[in-house]
Write a protein that holds these residues in place. Sequence first.
Motif, PDB file in Angstrom:
ATOM      1  N   ILE A 252       0.845  -1.203   0.000  1.00 21.35           N
ATOM      2  CA  ILE A 252       0.000   0.000   0.000  1.00 21.35           C
ATOM      3  C   ILE A 252       0.876   1.248   0.000  1.00 21.35           C
ATOM      4  O   ILE A 252       0.616   2.213  -0.720  1.00 21.35           O
TER       5      ILE A 252
ATOM      6  N   ASP B 269      -4.287  -0.359  -9.246  1.00 23.43           N
ATOM      7  CA  ASP B 269      -4.954  -0.884  -8.049  1.00 23.43           C
ATOM      8  C   ASP B 269      -6.078  -1.867  -8.379  1.00 23.43           C
ATOM      9  O   ASP B 269      -6.702  -2.406  -7.479  1.00 23.43           O
TER      10      ASP B 269
ATOM     11  N   LEU C 144      -5.803  -4.915  -6.598  1.00 23.67           N
ATOM     12  CA  LEU C 144      -6.292  -5.040  -5.225  1.00 23.67           C
ATOM     13  C   LEU C 144      -7.672  -5.672  -5.179  1.00 23.67           C
ATOM     14  O   LEU C 144      -7.964  -6.508  -4.344  1.00 23.67           O
ATOM     15  N   PHE C 145      -8.529  -5.204  -6.069  1.00 23.82           N
ATOM     16  CA  PHE C 145      -9.933  -5.581  -5.936  1.00 23.82           C
ATOM     17  C   PHE C 145     -10.413  -6.470  -7.062  1.00 23.82           C
ATOM     18  O   PHE C 145     -11.545  -6.915  -7.067  1.00 23.82           O
TER      19      PHE C 145
ATOM     20  N   GLN D  76     -14.389   0.338  -1.385  1.00 24.11           N
ATOM     21  CA  GLN D  76     -13.521  -0.794  -1.074  1.00 24.11           C
ATOM     22  C   GLN D  76     -12.135  -0.336  -0.645  1.00 24.11           C
ATOM     23  O   GLN D  76     -11.538  -0.923   0.247  1.00 24.11           O
TER      24      GLN D  76
ATOM     25  N   GLY E 113      -0.053   2.204   5.483  1.00 21.97           N
ATOM     26  CA  GLY E 113       0.954   1.343   4.861  1.00 21.97           C
ATOM     27  C   GLY E 113       2.306   1.522   5.523  1.00 21.97           C
ATOM     28  O   GLY E 113       3.007   0.542   5.818  1.00 21.97           O
TER      29      GLY E 113
END
Lengths: 434, 294
Positions: free
Chosen positions: A113, A131, A134-135, B115, B258
């Motif tokens: 991250i 990203d 990520l999802f 999300q 992070g």
Amino acid sequence: MEDLITFFSFQNPNIRFVTGGSVLLAISSALVGCFTFLKKKALVGDAVAHAVLPGICLAFLLSGTKNPIYLITGAFITGWLSLILIDVITRKSKIKEDTAIGLILSVFFGVGILLLTMIQHSGNAAQTGLDSFLFGKAAALVGDDLVIFSVISICLLLGVILLYKEFALISFDEDFAKSIGFPVKRLELALTTLTVLAVVTGIQAVGVVLMAAMLITPAAAARFWTNKLSIMLLLAAIFGAFSGVSGAYISYVAPSMPTGPWIVMVISMIALTSFFIAPEKGILYKLIRQSKIKKRILTENILKLFYQLGEMDSNFEEQRNIEQIQAKRPIRTPALLSGLNRLSQQGFLKHHKGSWQLTDQGQKKGQRIVKLHRLWEVYLTKYLRIAPDHVHEDADNIEHILTPELEARLEALLQYPTSDPHESVIPYNKPIKN
Amino acid sequence: MDALYIISAGSLVAVTCGLLGCFLILRKMAMVGDAISHAVLPGIVLAFLISGSRDSVIMLLGAGIIGILTTVLIEFFHKKGNLQTDASIGVTFTWLFALGVILISVFANEVDLDQDCVLHGEIAYVPLDLWITESGLILGPRVLYVSGFVFLVILGFIILGYKELYLTTFDPAFATAIGISTVLWHYLLMAAVSLTTVASFESVGAILVVAFLIAPPATAYLLTSSFPRMLLLTVILGIVVSAAGYYLAVLLDGSIAGAMSSVAGILFLIAFLFSPTEGVITTRIRQKTIKPNA
């Protein structure tokens, strides 16, 4: 209905890509997942899924492009590193495996991250879409992705097929595998590699968190239906494929619906259903079996009570009411009543108003249970040298499960003893031989 | 001022998580903490929908209940279904997380959540979200109050239940023998973890919660074998991680959550290599110095 036809005719290349991609990913992760499941390492998939993020970011930072080959290579390297580190931490310190997994998972993801936000803040326009790792972005799979997925999935399938026997052996009995000279270390490494590959590709469809489900859930569902590894693999693959198609279909019909979470939702529903209704291992099946056994134990205990009461006043024909029975052994009234009713229906008891009486059949059965109980007490004191005042409870349990064969062997072994350690007479049907 | 706000919020969450984490990792339940921190998502979404606001007690309660439900489900599949623990954890939390993401998609207009913030959280927004009374008085960041409240609750729980938690962790058989219910304390601990997770969720994100739950306690575990000292070290490490993480994030212009996880990882690595009693390198040096004499 129209949607259904358009969808399943697969005319639209987009539908073809999304469905094809989802199914390939689901099948390959399900197969690899079966082995990690059996090795009781189901959660390492979760760790790998989080650990690929820094790899992806580093690959982007170093190469400056979003070329999937570079990203996948980067992901592969850190994913692999995470598993090695988990292994090193558990072996070299007092940290337990689950702590090591959680630690590596959160630290690697945190580093990822940090890198991702650094890239985003750097104002590099090429980074947009990074990203999606990520999802997941199953709904946005395009032709190129599919080519890469297919190649990796075919590698995975080939790996599993070629090393099927070896993986089976190291999953079930590692020590044995070692003793017959298997290269266990190298096989473990191969399995680790396949797991990381499956995770690296799968993440692009369902995202980091849900990747664990793609590995574990089909395997867990399949395990409930079979004890055979080959069938388990087949079932897991079918469950995976079905959920892949369903997820793609749902997000096609309702475009605001995310594909990845729906794939996981469908496979979880299959798993939850399996947990409950699968024969033999299913929870419902077990509950039914337990309640059957409980009922049988209750009825046998009641018959035993009637017999013991009969012994006490040497009258087996006497009618007994609930209070008399409970005075001998406290059984809760509702349970006792339902047991008494069942026994009357089965013909072991005769019901008069508020009282019950043993039938001939009931007498025989009660006698047998009392005999088994006392025989077992004799056996325990004589052969296992357990003090007479410690044998009652054990005999209370065993009397319900002794088979007629064991009964005969016990009688012969103990030479038809006449009384138990508490000086109670052991009742026999047949005359005692001298 | 912003730095102070962010570091104090981070420290409060880190200390709360760390204290609970000490019990979790010794009970071999580190991954249950991970599972809860993901599985409360549908609870948070539903609480948003029902209460219509972010800062209500309903939200803490609702999501706390989902957290406990998660552990009940894990136990249920494990005990009744004979499913091995790790698989039971994996199946349960991924299913609930998927449900949460689907709920977010369905109610995207009504729920102010996405999300991204769920996973990495945005502790940088702490100073922006101020608690302002109706008369216009600014009382400071709201997150500080929420995490401060949760910290006090958890601290109280650990102080009052110390003996019970200690015994059910280290000697469950003895605990049962003297009449302490292991099941009750298991679920109380799980409730505490759920509460902490929910409260920390939007400020620091699920992953930093997991990092705070596991990394400082694991580091402290390598440095001492006395449990009270482990708790104390965890608290110190949590504060160090928060402060160092914040400045690292500023230095690199990246996510604060992070950076905090990264610092926690670095501290663990140092302990793993150089812990006076346990360290991989210290042990090797000791072995080398002993050998010539032997």
